[in-house]
Design a protein around this motif. Sequence first.
Motif, PDB file in Angstrom:
ATOM      1  N   UNK A   1       6.770  -4.114  13.530  1.00 45.33           N
ATOM      2  CA  UNK A   1       5.886  -2.943  13.571  1.00 45.33           C
ATOM      3  C   UNK A   1       5.837  -2.276  12.202  1.00 45.33           C
ATOM      4  N   UNK A   2       6.969  -2.170  11.516  1.00 43.75           N
ATOM      5  CA  UNK A   2       6.996  -1.568  10.176  1.00 43.75           C
ATOM      6  C   UNK A   2       6.106  -2.349   9.213  1.00 43.75           C
ATOM      7  N   UNK A   3       6.185  -3.661   9.258  1.00 39.57           N
ATOM      8  CA  UNK A   3       5.360  -4.499   8.373  1.00 39.57           C
ATOM      9  C   UNK A   3       3.881  -4.294   8.681  1.00 39.57           C
ATOM     10  N   UNK A   4       3.526  -4.199   9.953  1.00 39.78           N
ATOM     11  CA  UNK A   4       2.123  -3.969  10.327  1.00 39.78           C
ATOM     12  C   UNK A   4       1.631  -2.612   9.828  1.00 39.78           C
ATOM     13  N   UNK A   5       2.500  -1.587   9.916  1.00 36.47           N
ATOM     14  CA  UNK A   5       2.102  -0.243   9.491  1.00 36.47           C
ATOM     15  C   UNK A   5       2.093  -0.083   7.978  1.00 36.47           C
TER      16      UNK A   5
ATOM     17  N   UNK B   1       0.849  -1.187   0.000  1.00 40.97           N
ATOM     18  CA  UNK B   1       0.000   0.000   0.000  1.00 40.97           C
ATOM     19  C   UNK B   1       0.881   1.231   0.000  1.00 40.97           C
ATOM     20  N   UNK B   2       0.601   2.157  -0.916  1.00 43.81           N
ATOM     21  CA  UNK B   2       1.323   3.420  -0.943  1.00 43.81           C
ATOM     22  C   UNK B   2       0.705   4.336   0.105  1.00 43.81           C
ATOM     23  N   UNK B   3       1.510   4.861   0.973  1.00 45.49           N
ATOM     24  CA  UNK B   3       1.047   5.733   2.039  1.00 45.49           C
ATOM     25  C   UNK B   3       1.170   7.182   1.605  1.00 45.49           C
ATOM     26  N   UNK B   4       0.105   7.960   1.839  1.00 41.67           N
ATOM     27  CA  UNK B   4       0.144   9.374   1.479  1.00 41.67           C
ATOM     28  C   UNK B   4       0.547  10.244   2.666  1.00 41.67           C
ATOM     29  N   UNK B   5       0.576   9.673   3.861  1.00 38.00           N
ATOM     30  CA  UNK B   5       0.960  10.401   5.058  1.00 38.00           C
ATOM     31  C   UNK B   5       2.490  10.405   5.175  1.00 38.00           C
ATOM     32  N   UNK B   6       3.131  11.554   5.036  1.00 37.56           N
ATOM     33  CA  UNK B   6       4.596  11.585   5.082  1.00 37.56           C
ATOM     34  C   UNK B   6       5.161  11.158   6.433  1.00 37.56           C
ATOM     35  N   UNK B   7       4.430  11.435   7.524  1.00 37.53           N
ATOM     36  CA  UNK B   7       4.898  10.988   8.846  1.00 37.53           C
ATOM     37  C   UNK B   7       4.962   9.462   8.895  1.00 37.53           C
ATOM     38  N   UNK B   8       3.958   8.820   8.346  1.00 38.77           N
ATOM     39  CA  UNK B   8       3.892   7.365   8.373  1.00 38.77           C
ATOM     40  C   UNK B   8       4.965   6.735   7.492  1.00 38.77           C
ATOM     41  N   UNK B   9       5.189   7.275   6.315  1.00 39.78           N
ATOM     42  CA  UNK B   9       6.230   6.715   5.445  1.00 39.78           C
ATOM     43  C   UNK B   9       7.615   6.885   6.067  1.00 39.78           C
ATOM     44  N   UNK B  10       7.844   8.026   6.710  1.00 38.98           N
ATOM     45  CA  UNK B  10       9.128   8.254   7.377  1.00 38.98           C
ATOM     46  C   UNK B  10       9.288   7.327   8.584  1.00 38.98           C
TER      47      UNK B  10
END
Length: 121
Positions: free
Chosen positions: A34-38, A5-14
Motif C-alpha cells: 500500500x505504501x508503494x502504491x501511495x 514523487x514528492x508529496x506535499x500532503x503531510x497526512x499522506x507522507x506520514x
Amino acid sequence: MSKSYDKSNPRLTELIRLLKKTSSENEVQIWRDIAVRLEKSSKNYAEVNVSKINRYAKEGETLLVPGKVLGSGLLDCRVTVAALNFSEAAEDKIAGKQGECLSIEQLLAQNPKGSHVRILR
C-alpha cells in the motif's frame, strides 16, 4: 526504477512512513504494498465505486482501497472499507448497510498484522 514523487500532503507522507514502519515491525507485506502504491502519482490512485465493492465483497469482509471510494451503485452486504478518502454518498451507502468506513490509519491501528484484509483497486 520507478520515479519518486514528492508529496506535499503531510497526512499522506506520514501515512506512507507509518505503513513502511508497521510493515517492517510486523514483517507484513500488505502495508509495504500500500505504501508503494501511495508513493506513486495520485493520478494512479484507485477510484472504486460502491458497485464494485458489492460485486467482490463477502458479508463481514474487510476491504482496503488505496485511493477513493465513490458512491455509484448499490451495496447489498455489510462490509468494512478502509480507504484514503470517501465521497459522502459512499459513506452513506456503506453506513446504511451497517458497514464501517475507516481511514487507512485506523485500519492500521486496529489490525497491524493486516490479517483478513483484501486490497481492492
